[in-house]
Design a protein around this motif. Sequence first.
Motif, PDB file in Angstrom:
ATOM      1  N   UNK A   2       1.017  -1.270   0.034  1.00  0.00           N
ATOM      2  CA  UNK A   2      -0.107  -0.060   0.069  1.00  0.00           C
ATOM      3  C   UNK A   2       0.799   1.107   0.069  1.00  0.00           C
ATOM      4  N   UNK A   3       0.524   2.196  -0.814  1.00  0.00           N
ATOM      5  CA  UNK A   3       1.052   3.613  -0.600  1.00  0.00           C
ATOM      6  C   UNK A   3      -0.095   4.676  -0.259  1.00  0.00           C
ATOM      7  N   UNK A   4       0.747   5.776   0.245  1.00  0.00           N
ATOM      8  CA  UNK A   4      -0.289   6.782   0.449  1.00  0.00           C
ATOM      9  C   UNK A   4      -0.035   7.855  -0.742  1.00  0.00           C
ATOM     10  N   UNK A   5      -1.072   8.539  -1.409  1.00  0.00           N
ATOM     11  CA  UNK A   5      -0.937   9.418  -2.480  1.00  0.00           C
ATOM     12  C   UNK A   5      -1.624  10.607  -2.110  1.00  0.00           C
ATOM     13  N   UNK A   6      -1.339  11.835  -2.757  1.00  0.00           N
ATOM     14  CA  UNK A   6      -2.049  12.956  -2.478  1.00  0.00           C
ATOM     15  C   UNK A   6      -2.673  13.460  -3.932  1.00  0.00           C
ATOM     16  N   UNK A   7      -3.708  14.077  -3.647  1.00  0.00           N
ATOM     17  CA  UNK A   7      -4.402  14.579  -4.895  1.00  0.00           C
ATOM     18  C   UNK A   7      -4.462  16.214  -4.553  1.00  0.00           C
ATOM     19  N   UNK A   8      -4.188  16.827  -5.862  1.00  0.00           N
ATOM     20  CA  UNK A   8      -4.371  18.123  -5.923  1.00  0.00           C
ATOM     21  C   UNK A   8      -5.122  18.648  -7.067  1.00  0.00           C
ATOM     22  N   UNK A   9      -5.880  19.467  -6.900  1.00  0.00           N
ATOM     23  CA  UNK A   9      -6.702  20.185  -8.107  1.00  0.00           C
ATOM     24  C   UNK A   9      -8.016  19.635  -8.357  1.00  0.00           C
ATOM     25  N   UNK A  10      -9.039  20.492  -8.311  1.00  0.00           N
ATOM     26  CA  UNK A  10     -10.537  20.326  -8.725  1.00  0.00           C
ATOM     27  C   UNK A  10     -11.040  18.927  -7.768  1.00  0.00           C
ATOM     28  N   UNK A  45      -5.997  24.357  -7.469  1.00  0.00           N
ATOM     29  CA  UNK A  45      -4.922  24.234  -6.361  1.00  0.00           C
ATOM     30  C   UNK A  45      -5.359  23.741  -5.175  1.00  0.00           C
ATOM     31  N   UNK A  46      -6.627  23.437  -5.256  1.00  0.00           N
ATOM     32  CA  UNK A  46      -7.351  22.655  -3.849  1.00  0.00           C
ATOM     33  C   UNK A  46      -6.871  21.468  -3.714  1.00  0.00           C
ATOM     34  N   UNK A  47      -6.356  20.866  -2.579  1.00  0.00           N
ATOM     35  CA  UNK A  47      -5.922  19.921  -2.490  1.00  0.00           C
ATOM     36  C   UNK A  47      -4.521  19.694  -1.745  1.00  0.00           C
ATOM     37  N   UNK A  48      -3.681  18.652  -1.938  1.00  0.00           N
ATOM     38  CA  UNK A  48      -2.473  18.554  -1.064  1.00  0.00           C
ATOM     39  C   UNK A  48      -1.216  18.958  -1.898  1.00  0.00           C
ATOM     40  N   UNK A  49      -0.216  19.653  -1.563  1.00  0.00           N
ATOM     41  CA  UNK A  49       0.870  19.754  -2.454  1.00  0.00           C
ATOM     42  C   UNK A  49       2.272  19.503  -1.743  1.00  0.00           C
ATOM     43  N   UNK A  50       2.268  18.796  -0.731  1.00  0.00           N
ATOM     44  CA  UNK A  50       3.222  18.289  -0.140  1.00  0.00           C
ATOM     45  C   UNK A  50       2.844  17.275   1.094  1.00  0.00           C
ATOM     46  N   UNK A  51       3.692  15.959   0.860  1.00  0.00           N
ATOM     47  CA  UNK A  51       3.236  15.026   2.187  1.00  0.00           C
ATOM     48  C   UNK A  51       4.628  14.324   2.557  1.00  0.00           C
ATOM     49  N   UNK A  52       4.601  13.981   3.723  1.00  0.00           N
ATOM     50  CA  UNK A  52       5.839  13.103   4.197  1.00  0.00           C
ATOM     51  C   UNK A  52       5.282  12.457   5.471  1.00  0.00           C
ATOM     52  N   UNK A  53       5.968  11.385   5.639  1.00  0.00           N
ATOM     53  CA  UNK A  53       5.623  10.411   6.747  1.00  0.00           C
ATOM     54  C   UNK A  53       6.943  10.876   7.858  1.00  0.00           C
ATOM     55  N   UNK A  54       6.436  11.065   9.083  1.00  0.00           N
ATOM     56  CA  UNK A  54       7.541  11.492  10.247  1.00  0.00           C
ATOM     57  C   UNK A  54       7.092  10.892  11.514  1.00  0.00           C
TER      58      UNK A  54
END
Length: 148
Positions: A2-10, A45-54
């Motif tokens: 499994x992976x986590x992906x971010x979405x951005x736009x519309x 530009x709605x959504x997520x534009x940066x992601x990190x696991x920490x």
Amino acid sequence: MHIIASMRGYVEVPCLLEINIRDQKIERVIELRSSHPLDNIPDSKRGISGIQFYNGLIYAATWNAIYIVCPTDSKVLEIITNRCFSDLHGLYVDQCGTIWVASTNLDGIYVVKDGIVEPFWHTWEERRLGTPLSLDDQDYRYLTKEKS
């Protein structure tokens, strides 16, 4: 796998997708809801534009906030926002837990340490790039680049 992906736009609400790579299917959608209105944020530009696991958590940057999310139960644990967060990009959490993020509408880098947001660097403060500027005392979170 499994992976986590971010979405951005519309997108109506910023969200993360948990994707089962082997089965090529979306297993879960994690919506990042907030009391901050999205009205003035451009649809593209709605959504997520940066992601990190920490440290076992997900850190995700949206237009004007950083979300800290528990990946196991999808709960938003904290939302960090600041009047200088406008079109955030490129989130990074260093080994000390300091969050680094670019506020692209203000052409600057900001750090968040122990819940305190501080400017680190702005292009418009560089004398070699022209006459140094300063920020007006206003909330930039809901402004476009042109209005900033």
